[in-house]
Scaffold this motif. Structure first.
Motif, PDB file in Angstrom:
ATOM      1  N   LEU A   1      39.054 -16.623  24.596  1.00  0.00           N
ATOM      2  CA  LEU A   1      38.431 -15.667  25.524  1.00  0.00           C
ATOM      3  C   LEU A   1      38.345 -16.260  26.933  1.00  0.00           C
ATOM      4  O   LEU A   1      38.503 -15.554  27.917  1.00  0.00           O
ATOM      5  CB  LEU A   1      37.016 -15.319  25.036  1.00  0.00           C
ATOM      6  CG  LEU A   1      36.916 -14.324  23.890  1.00  0.00           C
ATOM      7  CD1 LEU A   1      35.471 -14.235  23.401  1.00  0.00           C
ATOM      8  CD2 LEU A   1      37.414 -12.943  24.319  1.00  0.00           C
ATOM      9  N   THR A   2      38.050 -17.556  27.001  1.00  0.00           N
ATOM     10  CA  THR A   2      38.062 -18.230  28.309  1.00  0.00           C
ATOM     11  C   THR A   2      39.221 -19.224  28.286  1.00  0.00           C
ATOM     12  O   THR A   2      39.032 -20.420  28.089  1.00  0.00           O
ATOM     13  CB  THR A   2      36.726 -18.951  28.587  1.00  0.00           C
ATOM     14  OG1 THR A   2      36.441 -19.814  27.486  1.00  0.00           O
ATOM     15  CG2 THR A   2      35.583 -17.965  28.743  1.00  0.00           C
ATOM     16  N   ASP A   3      40.419 -18.704  28.442  1.00  0.00           N
ATOM     17  CA  ASP A   3      41.609 -19.565  28.351  1.00  0.00           C
ATOM     18  C   ASP A   3      41.862 -20.256  29.699  1.00  0.00           C
ATOM     19  O   ASP A   3      41.101 -20.095  30.663  1.00  0.00           O
ATOM     20  CB  ASP A   3      42.818 -18.741  27.894  1.00  0.00           C
ATOM     21  CG  ASP A   3      43.166 -17.642  28.883  1.00  0.00           C
ATOM     22  OD1 ASP A   3      42.428 -17.459  29.866  1.00  0.00           O
ATOM     23  OD2 ASP A   3      44.185 -16.954  28.667  1.00  0.00           O
TER      24      ASP A   3
ATOM     25  N   MET B   1      41.969 -24.145  26.671  1.00  0.00           N
ATOM     26  CA  MET B   1      40.730 -23.371  26.830  1.00  0.00           C
ATOM     27  C   MET B   1      39.847 -24.056  27.860  1.00  0.00           C
ATOM     28  O   MET B   1      39.862 -25.275  27.984  1.00  0.00           O
ATOM     29  CB  MET B   1      40.011 -23.308  25.470  1.00  0.00           C
ATOM     30  CG  MET B   1      38.692 -22.590  25.492  1.00  0.00           C
ATOM     31  SD  MET B   1      38.114 -22.310  23.798  1.00  0.00           S
ATOM     32  CE  MET B   1      36.518 -21.600  24.098  1.00  0.00           C
ATOM     33  N   CYS B   2      39.096 -23.264  28.603  1.00  0.00           N
ATOM     34  CA  CYS B   2      38.159 -23.828  29.569  1.00  0.00           C
ATOM     35  C   CYS B   2      36.741 -23.518  29.084  1.00  0.00           C
ATOM     36  O   CYS B   2      36.457 -22.376  28.711  1.00  0.00           O
ATOM     37  CB  CYS B   2      38.426 -23.216  30.944  1.00  0.00           C
ATOM     38  SG  CYS B   2      37.505 -24.029  32.255  1.00  0.00           S
ATOM     39  N   ASP B   3      35.877 -24.519  29.068  1.00  0.00           N
ATOM     40  CA  ASP B   3      34.511 -24.272  28.604  1.00  0.00           C
ATOM     41  C   ASP B   3      33.684 -23.652  29.717  1.00  0.00           C
ATOM     42  O   ASP B   3      33.031 -24.363  30.481  1.00  0.00           O
ATOM     43  CB  ASP B   3      33.857 -25.569  28.104  1.00  0.00           C
ATOM     44  CG  ASP B   3      32.392 -25.331  27.719  1.00  0.00           C
ATOM     45  OD1 ASP B   3      32.029 -24.161  27.492  1.00  0.00           O
ATOM     46  OD2 ASP B   3      31.621 -26.306  27.664  1.00  0.00           O
ATOM     47  N   HIS B   4      33.730 -22.318  29.803  1.00  0.00           N
ATOM     48  CA  HIS B   4      32.818 -21.584  30.665  1.00  0.00           C
ATOM     49  C   HIS B   4      31.626 -21.212  29.786  1.00  0.00           C
ATOM     50  O   HIS B   4      31.558 -20.109  29.231  1.00  0.00           O
ATOM     51  CB  HIS B   4      33.498 -20.322  31.218  1.00  0.00           C
ATOM     52  CG  HIS B   4      34.546 -20.610  32.244  1.00  0.00           C
ATOM     53  ND1 HIS B   4      35.613 -19.775  32.477  1.00  0.00           N
ATOM     54  CD2 HIS B   4      34.688 -21.646  33.111  1.00  0.00           C
ATOM     55  CE1 HIS B   4      36.365 -20.285  33.449  1.00  0.00           C
ATOM     56  NE2 HIS B   4      35.826 -21.413  33.844  1.00  0.00           N
ATOM     57  N   THR B   5      30.722 -22.165  29.633  1.00  0.00           N
ATOM     58  CA  THR B   5      29.685 -22.068  28.595  1.00  0.00           C
ATOM     59  C   THR B   5      28.883 -20.760  28.643  1.00  0.00           C
ATOM     60  O   THR B   5      28.604 -20.162  27.602  1.00  0.00           O
ATOM     61  CB  THR B   5      28.712 -23.265  28.708  1.00  0.00           C
ATOM     62  OG1 THR B   5      29.486 -24.450  28.812  1.00  0.00           O
ATOM     63  CG2 THR B   5      27.807 -23.371  27.505  1.00  0.00           C
TER      64      THR B   5
ATOM     65  N   LEU C   1      27.287 -23.171  23.034  1.00  0.00           N
ATOM     66  CA  LEU C   1      28.370 -24.117  22.710  1.00  0.00           C
ATOM     67  C   LEU C   1      28.841 -23.969  21.264  1.00  0.00           C
ATOM     68  O   LEU C   1      29.990 -24.256  20.956  1.00  0.00           O
ATOM     69  CB  LEU C   1      27.919 -25.557  22.967  1.00  0.00           C
ATOM     70  CG  LEU C   1      27.972 -26.019  24.424  1.00  0.00           C
ATOM     71  CD1 LEU C   1      27.600 -27.502  24.513  1.00  0.00           C
ATOM     72  CD2 LEU C   1      29.351 -25.796  25.046  1.00  0.00           C
ATOM     73  N   ARG C   2      27.945 -23.523  20.400  1.00  0.00           N
ATOM     74  CA  ARG C   2      28.344 -23.314  19.002  1.00  0.00           C
ATOM     75  C   ARG C   2      29.384 -22.182  18.942  1.00  0.00           C
ATOM     76  O   ARG C   2      30.408 -22.290  18.270  1.00  0.00           O
ATOM     77  CB  ARG C   2      27.094 -22.951  18.195  1.00  0.00           C
ATOM     78  CG  ARG C   2      27.335 -22.858  16.742  1.00  0.00           C
ATOM     79  CD  ARG C   2      26.004 -22.738  16.017  1.00  0.00           C
ATOM     80  NE  ARG C   2      26.187 -22.049  14.764  1.00  0.00           N
ATOM     81  CZ  ARG C   2      25.240 -21.431  14.102  1.00  0.00           C
ATOM     82  NH1 ARG C   2      24.008 -21.433  14.559  1.00  0.00           N
ATOM     83  NH2 ARG C   2      25.497 -20.842  12.971  1.00  0.00           N
ATOM     84  N   THR C   3      29.114 -21.106  19.667  1.00  0.00           N
ATOM     85  CA  THR C   3      30.054 -19.980  19.704  1.00  0.00           C
ATOM     86  C   THR C   3      31.344 -20.392  20.405  1.00  0.00           C
ATOM     87  O   THR C   3      32.439 -20.018  19.997  1.00  0.00           O
ATOM     88  CB  THR C   3      29.401 -18.785  20.439  1.00  0.00           C
ATOM     89  OG1 THR C   3      28.121 -18.547  19.854  1.00  0.00           O
ATOM     90  CG2 THR C   3      30.244 -17.537  20.334  1.00  0.00           C
ATOM     91  N   MET C   4      31.209 -21.192  21.458  1.00  0.00           N
ATOM     92  CA  MET C   4      32.385 -21.645  22.206  1.00  0.00           C
ATOM     93  C   MET C   4      33.310 -22.471  21.303  1.00  0.00           C
ATOM     94  O   MET C   4      34.531 -22.286  21.279  1.00  0.00           O
ATOM     95  CB  MET C   4      31.912 -22.464  23.419  1.00  0.00           C
ATOM     96  CG  MET C   4      32.969 -22.822  24.439  1.00  0.00           C
ATOM     97  SD  MET C   4      33.988 -24.237  24.000  1.00  0.00           S
ATOM     98  CE  MET C   4      32.817 -25.573  24.095  1.00  0.00           C
TER      99      MET C   4
END
Ligand SMILES: NC(=O)c1ccc[n+]([C@@H]2O[C@H](COP(=O)([O-])OP(=O)(O)OC[C@H]3O[C@@H](n4cnc5c(N)ncnc54)[C@H](O)[C@@H]3O)[C@@H](O)[C@H]2O)c1
Length: 359
Positions: A324-326, A130-134, A306-309
């Motif tokens: 969702l942001t793989d 996963m990529c953190d696209h915040t 970030l909580r949702t991420m």
């Protein structure tokens, strides 16, 4: 610490290690610690003192500079990487090869070639990458995605994004690589299925002698004929974070700096009736009509992105389905940035994104 299988029971918290305790890592630490889905086991940084300071004196989480030891710990099923982009390939690859699910801070890697290696490794091993696209996990962007996917704005006509302020002139990257990843990841996230960018052209300037573009304009053409424009700038005395999304039914304005009304949806726009049987003059004079309906401002819950991420990371791991942001979304963003750099170096030439569609 008891040693558990990496296929732990479905309802058990997922053991996680954060790598990187600099500026952004502590935000991941805080959100993993707040989540019942995860149990934070380690914070790893080359500077172990920094990791210890982030955790504080009374923490039961381990602080270490030894990544190999973290990856050898079978209670760790997931790793989150907040080290500089140039190290993402090495750290993420080591974690995947140790059988861990991986969350990588944006950008996924330093190049699309490196990103591809990570995506291939994760898919080969059946692990979540996963990529953190915040920004994608902010309530505003999640709502924009719902509106576009649900057809409430109609067909997308244009997207116009402005992200400008007096910014820190980076030493290693230009303004496009610094700021546009946010807009590109949002674009990737909100576009309805089947709507994709097909080309990018970038113009930029460095009038202060910084050695890299400090102002840049990216224009993306989409396969539907729609257009997206992104303006990023480190030299603006005013801070603007505004995106306008024009649809055939409604137009949305997202002002991220206006917490009391981040989103406004206008039932206002321009309609053109069918013009087939008319000449040019008549077309211009008669068939353009202006709609002037209501504006609504949807209520959004305030929730830390970030909580949702972090919850989405848990969902992806537990369900074995892409986040969702793989990794592929991270790869698409890098592919556009690389094409934009090519265009910038080539005086703004339009560069096709053939590759993008296959990512
Ligand atoms: N999602 C967002 O909005 C957001 C915001 C800021 C930064 N970031 C991303 O987070 C990442 C980190 O950025 P930052 O600003 O926190 O950087 P930083 O330089 O402040 O911190 C990086 C930390 O990583 C450590 N480190 C470096 N290599 C390491 C390794 N091989 N093993 C263990 N530790 C290592 C360093 O010692 C340092 O403490 C970048 O990819 C950046 O783009 C994302």
């Amino acid at each position: 610490m008891s040693v558990k299988s990496s296929h732990a029971a479905a309802d058990e918290p997922i053991g996680v290690a954060v790598v990187g305790a600099g500026y952004w890592g502590p935000n991941l630490v805080r959100n993993f610690q707040a989540s019942t889905e995860f149990r934070l086991r380690w914070l790893c940084d080359l500077d172990v003192g920094r990791a210890e300071r982030v955790l504080g004196g009374y923490s039961t989480v381990g602080a270490t500079d030894d990544l190999a030891a973290v990856l050898a710990d079978e209670t760790v099923r997931a790793v989150a990487i907040a080290t500089p982009a140039g190290t993402h390939l090495q750290v993420a690859m080591a974690a995947l090869r140790a059988g861990k699910h991986v969350l990588v801070e944006k950008p996924l890697a330093a190049s699309s070639a490196q990103g591809r290696e990570l995506v291939a490794e994760a898919e080969r091993r059946g692990l979540s990458l996963m990529c953190d696209h915040t920004y994608c996990y902010t309530p505003a962007v999640l709502r924009i995605r719902d509106l576009l996917h649900g057809g409430e704005l109609g067909e997308l006509q244009y997207l116009d994004s402005v992200r400008i302020n007096l910014g820190l002139v980076q030493r290693d990257i230009d303004v496009m690589w610094d700021l546009a990843p946010h807009d590109l990841s949002i674009l990737d996230f909100v576009l309805p299925p089947g709507v994709v960018p097909v080309s990018v052209a970038a113009h930029g300037a460095d009038r202060i002698g910084a050695g890299r573009a400090c102002v840049a304009y990216l224009t993306l053409h989409l396969n539907t004929g729609a257009i997206a424009h992104i303006h990023v700038n480190w030299l603006s005395p005013v801070k603007i974070r505004t995106t306008i999304i024009g649809g055939s039914k409604r137009t949305l304005v997202w002002d991220d700096l206006n917490p009391s009304q981040r989103l406004s949806i206008f039932d206002r726009g321009v309609d053109v009736a069918s013009t087939e049987e008319l000449g040019d003059e008549q077309r211009r004079d008669m068939l353009v009509s202006y709609r002037s309906g209501d504006m609504i401002a949807p209520a959004l819950t305030e929730r830390e992105a970030l909580r949702t991420m972090v919850e989405e990371y848990a969902r992806s791991i537990r369900s074995g389905t892409p986040a969702l942001t793989d990794g592929r979304s991270g790869l698409r963003v890098i592919a556009i940035l690389e094409a934009a750099s090519q265009s910038l170096a080539d005086g703004g030439r339009r560069v096709d994104l053939d590759e993008w569609a296959t990512v």
